[in-house]
Scaffold this motif. Structure first.
Motif, PDB file in Angstrom:
ATOM      1  N   UNK A  65       8.402   8.633   9.447  1.00  0.00           N
ATOM      2  CA  UNK A  65       9.012   7.298   9.472  1.00  0.00           C
ATOM      3  C   UNK A  65       7.942   6.207   9.549  1.00  0.00           C
ATOM      4  N   UNK A  66       6.944   6.448  10.390  1.00  0.00           N
ATOM      5  CA  UNK A  66       5.874   5.445  10.520  1.00  0.00           C
ATOM      6  C   UNK A  66       5.120   5.280   9.211  1.00  0.00           C
ATOM      7  N   UNK A  67       4.918   6.473   8.540  1.00  0.00           N
ATOM      8  CA  UNK A  67       4.217   6.408   7.246  1.00  0.00           C
ATOM      9  C   UNK A  67       5.034   5.633   6.218  1.00  0.00           C
ATOM     10  N   UNK A 126       3.170  -2.341   3.363  1.00  0.00           N
ATOM     11  CA  UNK A 126       2.028  -2.564   2.455  1.00  0.00           C
ATOM     12  C   UNK A 126       2.500  -3.033   1.090  1.00  0.00           C
ATOM     13  N   UNK A 127       3.593  -2.389   0.599  1.00  0.00           N
ATOM     14  CA  UNK A 127       4.121  -2.805  -0.721  1.00  0.00           C
ATOM     15  C   UNK A 127       4.599  -4.240  -0.690  1.00  0.00           C
ATOM     16  N   UNK A 128       5.285  -4.610   0.413  1.00  0.00           N
ATOM     17  CA  UNK A 128       5.785  -5.981   0.534  1.00  0.00           C
ATOM     18  C   UNK A 128       4.634  -6.986   0.577  1.00  0.00           C
ATOM     19  N   UNK A 129       3.593  -6.657   1.343  1.00  0.00           N
ATOM     20  CA  UNK A 129       2.441  -7.569   1.421  1.00  0.00           C
ATOM     21  C   UNK A 129       1.753  -7.714   0.066  1.00  0.00           C
ATOM     22  N   UNK A 130       1.633  -6.575  -0.633  1.00  0.00           N
ATOM     23  CA  UNK A 130       0.987  -6.621  -1.955  1.00  0.00           C
ATOM     24  C   UNK A 130       1.813  -7.440  -2.940  1.00  0.00           C
TER      25      UNK A 130
END
Length: 224
Positions: free
Chosen positions: A14-16, A23-27
């Motif tokens: 879940x953490x992964x 990370x995808x959202x930030x990118x």
């Protein structure tokens, strides 16, 4: 024991997953910002290009108007140059003619009697004494006292530096003829031959001789 291990593994997964999603959202957000910046830069570049083109067009139009204003000035300058050229040529011709007949400082004109004129300027004559002989008052160095010299000819004489009786007395008759023919082509200038002699008599205060000479000229008889 197995339950605890499975539970821990689930939390790790879940953490992964959460890390991947974040990370995808930030990118994605970073990419959107970069695209927005690129669009802004492109829009600014287009606006600057349009502004530059507009400025260049305005400068070209200003230069075109300036050129149109200068064209008549250039035409007028060329016309004046064309008119000045024959004047300069004529002036050079007249100067050459005057210089060709200008007396040498070492020589002086000769009177009609064949006697050379004095080389030194005589003392100033007493024009008050002339009134008793000539029957009228005259002014010193008035060239119009000379028979044949009127206001127009006096003006011509002054233009070439003849301003006094002595100036006229020491002027070659040929120079006077050249002056008159250049000013008035076809004009009879025979009377000018006596002008230096008349002027000499006036400059030296020889009133009786001047009156006798002018009486002969008025009567149409050549002087002795």
């Amino acid at each position: 024991m197995p339950y605890t291990l499975v539970k821990g593994l689930v939390w790790v997964v879940l953490a992964l997953l959460i890390g991947i999603v974040i990370g995808w959202m930030l990118r994605s957000l970073r990419s959107k910002r970069q695209v927005a910046r690129a669009r802004t830069a492109a829009a600014t570049g287009v606006a600057g290009s349009r502004s530059g083109k507009h400025s260049d067009a305005a400068e070209v139009e200003r230069l075109r108007i300036r050129l149109a204003e200068l064209e008549p000035i250039v035409v007028e300058r060329d016309r004046l140059r064309a008119e000045l050229q024959p004047i300069m040529v004529e002036r050079a011709r007249v100067r050459a003619a005057i210089d060709s007949v200008r007396p040498d400082p070492a020589t002086y004109p000769v009177s009609s009697s064949g006697q050379p004129l004095a080389s030194e300027r005589p003392p100033t004559p007493d024009v008050r004494a002339a009134a008793a002989v000539l029957g009228r008052e005259i002014e010193l160095d008035d060239l119009r006292v000379v028979v044949g010299v009127g206001p127009a000819i006096e003006s011509l004489c002054r233009r070439i530096g003849i301003r006094t009786w002595w100036d006229l007395a020491t002027t070659e008759p040929s120079l006077l003829r050249t002056m008159l023919t250049d000013a008035r082509p076809g004009l009879a200038v025979d009377d000018s031959a006596s002008w230096p002699l008349q002027a000499q008599l006036l400059a030296e205060g020889r009133w009786e001789e001047f009156k006798a000479l002018t009486d002969e000229l008025a009567a149409g008889r050549p002087p002795d």
